[in-house]
Design a protein around this motif. Structure first.
Motif, PDB file in Angstrom:
ATOM      1  N   VAL A 223      -0.535 -17.064   5.255  1.00 32.57           N
ATOM      2  CA  VAL A 223      -0.407 -16.129   4.134  1.00 32.57           C
ATOM      3  C   VAL A 223      -1.612 -15.189   4.064  1.00 32.57           C
ATOM      4  O   VAL A 223      -2.698 -15.533   4.500  1.00 32.57           O
ATOM      5  CB  VAL A 223      -0.275 -16.877   2.781  1.00 32.57           C
ATOM      6  N   TRP A 224      -1.386 -14.004   3.501  1.00 33.69           N
ATOM      7  CA  TRP A 224      -2.470 -13.030   3.346  1.00 33.69           C
ATOM      8  C   TRP A 224      -3.333 -13.351   2.128  1.00 33.69           C
ATOM      9  O   TRP A 224      -4.500 -13.002   2.078  1.00 33.69           O
ATOM     10  CB  TRP A 224      -1.884 -11.609   3.242  1.00 33.69           C
ATOM     11  N   ALA A 225      -2.721 -13.968   1.114  1.00 30.65           N
ATOM     12  CA  ALA A 225      -3.483 -14.380  -0.078  1.00 30.65           C
ATOM     13  C   ALA A 225      -3.334 -15.889  -0.218  1.00 30.65           C
ATOM     14  O   ALA A 225      -2.240 -16.404  -0.434  1.00 30.65           O
ATOM     15  CB  ALA A 225      -2.970 -13.675  -1.321  1.00 30.65           C
ATOM     16  N   SER A 226      -4.424 -16.585  -0.078  1.00 32.27           N
ATOM     17  CA  SER A 226      -4.402 -18.050  -0.174  1.00 32.27           C
ATOM     18  C   SER A 226      -4.399 -18.494  -1.632  1.00 32.27           C
ATOM     19  O   SER A 226      -4.634 -17.685  -2.541  1.00 32.27           O
ATOM     20  CB  SER A 226      -5.632 -18.622   0.542  1.00 32.27           C
ATOM     21  N   MET A 227      -4.174 -19.790  -1.822  1.00 34.53           N
ATOM     22  CA  MET A 227      -4.192 -20.347  -3.178  1.00 34.53           C
ATOM     23  C   MET A 227      -5.563 -20.058  -3.813  1.00 34.53           C
ATOM     24  O   MET A 227      -6.596 -20.316  -3.181  1.00 34.53           O
ATOM     25  CB  MET A 227      -3.935 -21.853  -3.131  1.00 34.53           C
ATOM     26  N   GLY A 228      -5.526 -19.498  -4.998  1.00 36.80           N
ATOM     27  CA  GLY A 228      -6.782 -19.106  -5.655  1.00 36.80           C
ATOM     28  C   GLY A 228      -7.056 -17.616  -5.511  1.00 36.80           C
ATOM     29  O   GLY A 228      -7.930 -17.075  -6.181  1.00 36.80           O
ATOM     30  N   GLN A 229      -6.323 -16.935  -4.625  1.00 37.85           N
ATOM     31  CA  GLN A 229      -6.547 -15.488  -4.416  1.00 37.85           C
ATOM     32  C   GLN A 229      -5.381 -14.667  -4.970  1.00 37.85           C
ATOM     33  O   GLN A 229      -5.200 -13.510  -4.583  1.00 37.85           O
ATOM     34  CB  GLN A 229      -6.708 -15.205  -2.911  1.00 37.85           C
ATOM     35  N   GLU A 230      -4.587 -15.269  -5.835  1.00 35.68           N
ATOM     36  CA  GLU A 230      -3.381 -14.609  -6.337  1.00 35.68           C
ATOM     37  C   GLU A 230      -3.702 -13.247  -6.966  1.00 35.68           C
ATOM     38  O   GLU A 230      -2.947 -12.285  -6.796  1.00 35.68           O
ATOM     39  CB  GLU A 230      -2.655 -15.510  -7.360  1.00 35.68           C
ATOM     40  N   ASP A 231      -4.833 -13.145  -7.663  1.00 30.36           N
ATOM     41  CA  ASP A 231      -5.179 -11.884  -8.329  1.00 30.36           C
ATOM     42  C   ASP A 231      -5.518 -10.776  -7.337  1.00 30.36           C
ATOM     43  O   ASP A 231      -5.549  -9.598  -7.691  1.00 30.36           O
ATOM     44  CB  ASP A 231      -6.388 -12.085  -9.272  1.00 30.36           C
ATOM     45  N   ASP A 232      -5.788 -11.152  -6.099  1.00 26.55           N
ATOM     46  CA  ASP A 232      -6.179 -10.184  -5.062  1.00 26.55           C
ATOM     47  C   ASP A 232      -4.998  -9.879  -4.133  1.00 26.55           C
ATOM     48  O   ASP A 232      -5.151  -9.162  -3.137  1.00 26.55           O
ATOM     49  CB  ASP A 232      -7.349 -10.808  -4.258  1.00 26.55           C
ATOM     50  N   ALA A 233      -3.814 -10.391  -4.481  1.00 28.12           N
ATOM     51  CA  ALA A 233      -2.675 -10.335  -3.555  1.00 28.12           C
ATOM     52  C   ALA A 233      -2.258  -8.904  -3.217  1.00 28.12           C
ATOM     53  O   ALA A 233      -1.960  -8.595  -2.063  1.00 28.12           O
ATOM     54  CB  ALA A 233      -1.497 -11.119  -4.124  1.00 28.12           C
ATOM     55  N   GLU A 234      -2.275  -8.013  -4.197  1.00 30.44           N
ATOM     56  CA  GLU A 234      -1.811  -6.626  -3.948  1.00 30.44           C
ATOM     57  C   GLU A 234      -2.758  -5.890  -3.007  1.00 30.44           C
ATOM     58  O   GLU A 234      -2.322  -5.203  -2.093  1.00 30.44           O
ATOM     59  CB  GLU A 234      -1.652  -5.872  -5.278  1.00 30.44           C
ATOM     60  N   ARG A 235      -4.058  -6.053  -3.226  1.00 28.53           N
ATOM     61  CA  ARG A 235      -5.051  -5.409  -2.353  1.00 28.53           C
ATOM     62  C   ARG A 235      -4.898  -5.939  -0.930  1.00 28.53           C
ATOM     63  O   ARG A 235      -4.917  -5.201   0.049  1.00 28.53           O
ATOM     64  CB  ARG A 235      -6.472  -5.706  -2.867  1.00 28.53           C
ATOM     65  N   ARG A 236      -4.675  -7.245  -0.818  1.00 31.07           N
ATOM     66  CA  ARG A 236      -4.527  -7.869   0.497  1.00 31.07           C
ATOM     67  C   ARG A 236      -3.254  -7.403   1.190  1.00 31.07           C
ATOM     68  O   ARG A 236      -3.241  -7.170   2.395  1.00 31.07           O
ATOM     69  CB  ARG A 236      -4.538  -9.403   0.357  1.00 31.07           C
TER      70      ARG A 236
END
Ligand code: CP
Ligand code: NVA
Length: 309
Positions: A223-236
């Motif tokens: 995955v591009w956004a790991s668990m804990g990085q949900e808030d950064d998912a769009e940038r990723r």
């Protein structure tokens, strides 16, 4: 007391002993045999994050071997500050034989290992996923035989899964290329650590997935956004848009290249359905192998503990 907080806790000989043990138990399992090696033994799992494969493959492995499992979330384990970590580790290990943990912080697992009287296994932290990497080697060995010289091209993030895979390749004489967008490569701290331990490693980083996969034996993504990085998912999502593993990328790799993913996958983002479900994909045997690997690891760790007792 041996633990598995990171693959760096193991020697290459230890690693191969675990893979061999797992392969042997898998053969027995496929014949319908579940050797009752650990009747009455207890596995305690302390998990701060969700899990399908890790949690359940660990528990199934322990049950198949004759033991049983207890599962505790952050609040139930008191990992939210209810009591000190040292106290939790001492208490839980006093009535269990193995502890598995899934946490945000890698240090939390290392600290529990410090105070535990039984082996502690990392079932994923923000920095490491050693059981996944061991499983991946087991799976690659089943398909390609000898690991030495084989080339894994990881198209994606320099995250817990790719860092553990990089250590695994360094330990086994494999090659690994991480194809990641700028800013998502391995940290300098990780590269220095890897080079200090394995100066001859063949782990490289690039920003060109189409170049990288040309001589891949395995194309791997996560995955591009790991668990804990949900808030950064769009940038990723924007940063990784040219790093999807799809039919076009796989067509650039050799026809013999295998596709792997630790799962869960975000279908349509880092990987397309046709690749996930295509003939080169190993994702489901890879997921099944989490359970076989867990058995090999449990047997190896508990035998080590018994030798010392
Ligand atoms: N691959 C893996 O660790 O899956 P889970 O998050 O479901 O445990
Ligand atoms: N990198 C992913 C792996 C999940 C098994 C995560 O940490 O969420």
């Amino acid at each position: 007391m041996k633990h598995l907080t990171s693959l760096l806790d193991l020697s290459p000989e230890d690693l191969f002993a675990i893979l061999d043990q797992a392969a042997e138990l898998k053969t027995l399992f496929k014949r319908g045999e579940r050797p009752q090696l650990f009747p009455g033994r207890v596995l305690v799992q302390l998990f701060e994050k969700p899990s399908l494969r890790t949690r359940n493959s660990f528990e199934a492995a322990m049950i198949h071997l004759g033991g049983s499992g207890i599962f505790l979330t952050t609040a139930e384990a008191g990992l939210n500050g209810r009591e000190s970590l040292a106290d939790i580790a001492k208490v839980v290990s006093s009535f269990s034989d193995l502890i598995t943990m899934r946490t945000f912080s890698q240090k939390l697992i290392e600290d529990v290992a410090k105070y535990s009287s039984c082996p502690v296994i990392n079932g994923l932290s923000d920095e490491r996923h050693p059981c996944q990497a061991l499983t991946d080697l087991m799976t690659i060995r089943e398909s390609l035989g000898e690991l030495r010289g084989k080339h894994i091209v990881f198209v994606g993030d320099g995250n817990n899964v790719s860092m553990s895979l990089a250590i695994a390749t360094a330990m086994t004489g494999m090659k690994m290329t991480l194809a990641a967008p700028q800013g998502f490569e391995f940290t300098q701290e990780f590269t220095t650590l890897l080079t200090d331990r394995y100066p001859d490693h063949q782990v490289t980083v690039c920003t060109e997935p189409f170049e990288a996969v040309r001589n891949a034996d395995v194309v791997y993504t996560d995955v591009w956004a790991s668990m804990g990085q949900e808030d950064d998912a769009e940038r990723r999502k924007a940063a990784f848009s040219g790093f999807q593993v799809n039919a076009k990328l796989m067509a650039t790799a050799p026809d013999t290249a295998l596709f792997m993913h630790d799962l869960p996958a975000k279908r349509g983002l880092e990987v397309t359905d046709d690749v996930m479900d295509g003939p080169q994909s190993l994702v489901f045997p890879q997921a099944e192998n989490r359970m076989h690997l867990a058995k090999g690891l449990f047997v190896w760790l508990l035998n080590q503990a018994a030798v010392r007792a």
